[in-house]
Design a protein around this motif. Structure first.
Motif, PDB file in Angstrom:
ATOM      1  N   ASP A 196     -46.056  31.039  20.891  1.00 20.93           N
ATOM      2  CA  ASP A 196     -46.753  30.383  21.517  1.00 20.93           C
ATOM      3  C   ASP A 196     -45.344  29.780  22.489  1.00 20.93           C
ATOM      4  N   ARG A 197     -45.493  28.488  23.019  1.00 18.95           N
ATOM      5  CA  ARG A 197     -44.996  27.503  23.411  1.00 18.95           C
ATOM      6  C   ARG A 197     -45.097  25.812  23.786  1.00 18.95           C
ATOM      7  N   PHE A 198     -44.938  24.926  23.491  1.00 20.31           N
ATOM      8  CA  PHE A 198     -45.113  23.945  23.486  1.00 20.31           C
ATOM      9  C   PHE A 198     -44.389  22.736  24.732  1.00 20.31           C
ATOM     10  N   ALA A 199     -45.208  21.946  24.340  1.00 20.74           N
ATOM     11  CA  ALA A 199     -44.116  21.176  25.575  1.00 20.74           C
ATOM     12  C   ALA A 199     -44.482  19.730  24.577  1.00 20.74           C
ATOM     13  N   SER A 200     -43.577  18.603  25.486  1.00 23.56           N
ATOM     14  CA  SER A 200     -42.950  17.517  24.631  1.00 23.56           C
ATOM     15  C   SER A 200     -42.515  16.715  25.795  1.00 23.56           C
ATOM     16  N   GLY A 201     -42.483  14.998  25.483  1.00 26.80           N
ATOM     17  CA  GLY A 201     -41.308  14.290  26.262  1.00 26.80           C
ATOM     18  C   GLY A 201     -40.171  13.917  25.309  1.00 26.80           C
ATOM     19  N   PRO A 202     -39.258  13.102  25.839  1.00 32.85           N
ATOM     20  CA  PRO A 202     -37.832  12.963  25.550  1.00 32.85           C
ATOM     21  C   PRO A 202     -37.936  12.593  23.649  1.00 32.85           C
ATOM     22  N   LYS A 203     -38.928  11.885  23.856  1.00 36.63           N
ATOM     23  CA  LYS A 203     -38.769  11.892  22.324  1.00 36.63           C
ATOM     24  C   LYS A 203     -39.558  12.624  21.191  1.00 36.63           C
ATOM     25  N   GLY A 204     -40.317  13.599  21.768  1.00 40.48           N
ATOM     26  CA  GLY A 204     -40.915  14.525  20.722  1.00 40.48           C
ATOM     27  C   GLY A 204     -42.123  13.855  20.918  1.00 40.48           C
ATOM     28  N   GLY A 205     -43.280  14.765  20.142  1.00 46.10           N
ATOM     29  CA  GLY A 205     -44.785  14.217  20.631  1.00 46.10           C
ATOM     30  C   GLY A 205     -45.639  14.939  19.912  1.00 46.10           C
ATOM     31  N   ARG A 206     -46.211  15.312  19.319  1.00 51.53           N
ATOM     32  CA  ARG A 206     -47.113  16.312  19.212  1.00 51.53           C
ATOM     33  C   ARG A 206     -48.247  17.212  20.288  1.00 51.53           C
ATOM     34  N   ASP A 207     -47.475  18.128  20.177  1.00 55.49           N
ATOM     35  CA  ASP A 207     -48.264  19.402  21.804  1.00 55.49           C
ATOM     36  C   ASP A 207     -49.582  19.208  21.048  1.00 55.49           C
ATOM     37  N   GLU A 208     -51.018  18.726  21.565  1.00 57.22           N
ATOM     38  CA  GLU A 208     -52.157  19.026  21.466  1.00 57.22           C
ATOM     39  C   GLU A 208     -51.857  20.247  21.531  1.00 57.22           C
ATOM     40  N   ASN A 209     -52.646  20.707  22.960  1.00 54.58           N
ATOM     41  CA  ASN A 209     -52.815  21.735  23.245  1.00 54.58           C
ATOM     42  C   ASN A 209     -51.823  22.837  23.703  1.00 54.58           C
ATOM     43  N   PRO A 210     -50.902  23.666  23.058  1.00 52.08           N
ATOM     44  CA  PRO A 210     -49.825  24.525  23.013  1.00 52.08           C
ATOM     45  C   PRO A 210     -50.198  25.871  23.845  1.00 52.08           C
ATOM     46  N   LEU A 211     -49.793  26.556  24.302  1.00 54.87           N
ATOM     47  CA  LEU A 211     -50.088  27.599  24.551  1.00 54.87           C
ATOM     48  C   LEU A 211     -49.894  28.635  23.491  1.00 54.87           C
ATOM     49  N   ARG A 212     -50.906  29.063  23.713  1.00 57.07           N
ATOM     50  CA  ARG A 212     -51.094  30.075  22.355  1.00 57.07           C
ATOM     51  C   ARG A 212     -50.932  31.463  22.077  1.00 57.07           C
ATOM     52  N   GLY A 213     -50.165  32.070  21.487  1.00 55.94           N
ATOM     53  CA  GLY A 213     -50.719  33.612  21.409  1.00 55.94           C
ATOM     54  C   GLY A 213     -50.327  34.839  22.713  1.00 55.94           C
ATOM     55  N   ASP A 214     -49.726  33.949  23.644  1.00 52.06           N
ATOM     56  CA  ASP A 214     -49.382  34.876  24.662  1.00 52.06           C
ATOM     57  C   ASP A 214     -48.078  35.769  24.858  1.00 52.06           C
ATOM     58  N   MET A 215     -48.882  37.073  25.514  1.00 51.68           N
ATOM     59  CA  MET A 215     -47.150  38.624  25.719  1.00 51.68           C
ATOM     60  C   MET A 215     -46.705  38.022  26.554  1.00 51.68           C
ATOM     61  N   VAL A 216     -45.300  38.496  26.202  1.00 49.73           N
ATOM     62  CA  VAL A 216     -44.904  39.003  26.975  1.00 49.73           C
ATOM     63  C   VAL A 216     -43.662  40.540  26.884  1.00 49.73           C
ATOM     64  N   ASP A 217     -43.636  41.453  27.702  1.00 43.73           N
ATOM     65  CA  ASP A 217     -42.437  42.956  26.798  1.00 43.73           C
ATOM     66  C   ASP A 217     -41.542  42.893  28.195  1.00 43.73           C
ATOM     67  N   PHE A 218     -40.574  43.474  26.910  1.00 38.06           N
ATOM     68  CA  PHE A 218     -39.547  44.033  27.433  1.00 38.06           C
ATOM     69  C   PHE A 218     -38.734  45.753  27.758  1.00 38.06           C
ATOM     70  N   ILE A 219     -37.850  46.053  28.332  1.00 30.88           N
ATOM     71  CA  ILE A 219     -37.505  47.420  28.216  1.00 30.88           C
ATOM     72  C   ILE A 219     -35.759  46.712  27.210  1.00 30.88           C
ATOM     73  N   VAL A 220     -35.288  47.337  25.870  1.00 27.70           N
ATOM     74  CA  VAL A 220     -34.267  47.062  26.101  1.00 27.70           C
ATOM     75  C   VAL A 220     -33.625  48.502  25.696  1.00 27.70           C
ATOM     76  N   LYS A 221     -32.433  48.867  26.165  1.00 24.82           N
ATOM     77  CA  LYS A 221     -31.214  49.872  25.957  1.00 24.82           C
ATOM     78  C   LYS A 221     -29.478  49.283  25.162  1.00 24.82           C
ATOM     79  N   TRP A 222     -29.342  50.339  24.745  1.00 27.26           N
ATOM     80  CA  TRP A 222     -28.255  50.453  24.412  1.00 27.26           C
ATOM     81  C   TRP A 222     -27.490  50.653  24.945  1.00 27.26           C
ATOM     82  N   GLN A 223     -26.491  49.846  25.053  1.00 28.23           N
ATOM     83  CA  GLN A 223     -25.159  49.909  26.089  1.00 28.23           C
ATOM     84  C   GLN A 223     -23.610  49.177  26.846  1.00 28.23           C
ATOM     85  N   ASP A 224     -23.405  49.686  26.111  1.00 26.66           N
ATOM     86  CA  ASP A 224     -21.281  49.347  25.760  1.00 26.66           C
ATOM     87  C   ASP A 224     -21.822  48.273  25.045  1.00 26.66           C
TER      88      ASP A 224
END
Length: 262
Positions: A196-224
């Motif tokens: 999920d991703r949430f947005a807010s102003g400088p003093k916070g405040g509840r985000d009533e419409n956050p981005l929810r349930g989005d997906m992303v993937d990464f390939i990771v490799k054990w190196q050094d």
């Protein structure tokens, strides 16, 4: 105008910018022939989720052992307890162990800390985690950020607007070992994240419409002695079933909820 009113307007602006980003990213992905799950990288796999062969994750979490009514789901199942970071450098957490949970932890922490709308800070972070065997990885990711910024009407290079802040919370992961040629089993993983991703102003405040349930993937490799991000093995990855906390299909496909330590 009162301070509270000003803060409220800025928080509302933050939510509107986040909504605009979602729309702009969707338009960019459609125009570029991308899938919604590949915001972080060009995807050469060329397969839709329907075309991808269903395969259970090699790292599918074990059953919690507790009795339950109905089929097992990520909500009922054993959680992935993330490895704690032992350091931080160039804006990214470091020190994750050479284990499946270590690889998942590296991906989760990176995505929650990633400056996904600030090309300069993102370049610093990406440079710190990119594999030396993926020389174009950093430039590709930075180019995506700049394209997105232009679509939002922002200068192609720069930071987040001063009165806006964002936070990212990963709540589930689906990981599998990739059989990378010439490397030991377990040294390369694909990690899908649901967040999920949430947005807010400088003093916070509840985000009533956050981005929810989005997906992303990464390939990771054990190196050094560390988990590094790469695009060398993109063609070996696959697409998961969409994550839902109460879905037995998501559990069977390898999705598990994640828990931070502390």
């Amino acid at each position: 105008m009162s301070v509270d009113s000003s803060s409220g307007l800025k928080a509302r602006r933050a939510r509107l910018i986040l909504a605009a980003i979602v729309i702009a990213v969707a338009a960019l992905l459609v125009a570029g022939g991308f899938t919604a799950a590949t915001l972080m990288r060009d995807d050469p796999k060329g397969k839709s989720q329907a075309e991808a062969s269903p395969s259970a994750s090699a790292l599918a979490p074990a059953s919690s052992g507790a009795s339950s009514v109905g089929p097992m789901t990520p909500e009922k199942g054993k959680k992935i307890v993330l490895s704690p970071r032992t350091g931080q450098k160039d804006g990214v957490s470091t020190g994750f162990p050479a284990s499946p949970v270590g690889g998942i932890s590296a991906a989760v922490y990176f995505w929650e800390e990633y400056a996904w709308l600030d090309d300069e800070k993102a370049r610093q972070q990406l440079t710190a985690v990119a594999s030396k065997d993926a020389p174009a990885y950093v430039d590709k990711r930075v180019s995506e950020i700049r394209t997105m910024r232009e679509a939002l009407g922002l200068p192609p290079s720069g930071g987040v607007p001063a009165d806006v802040s964002f936070s990212t919370a990963v709540h589930a992961a689906r990981a599998k070992t990739l059989n990378a040629p010439g490397l030991p089993v377990g040294h390369v993983m694909q990690v899908w994240l649901s967040y999920d991703r949430f947005a807010s102003g400088p003093k916070g405040g509840r985000d009533e419409n956050p981005l929810r349930g989005d997906m992303v993937d990464f390939i990771v490799k054990w190196q050094d002695g560390a988990w590094k991000f790469t695009d060398e093995f993109d063609s070996l990855g696959d697409f998961p079933i969409a994550y839902e906390p109460t879905s037995r299909f998501a559990w069977t496909d390898g999705w598990a909820q994640v828990r931070h330590v502390g």
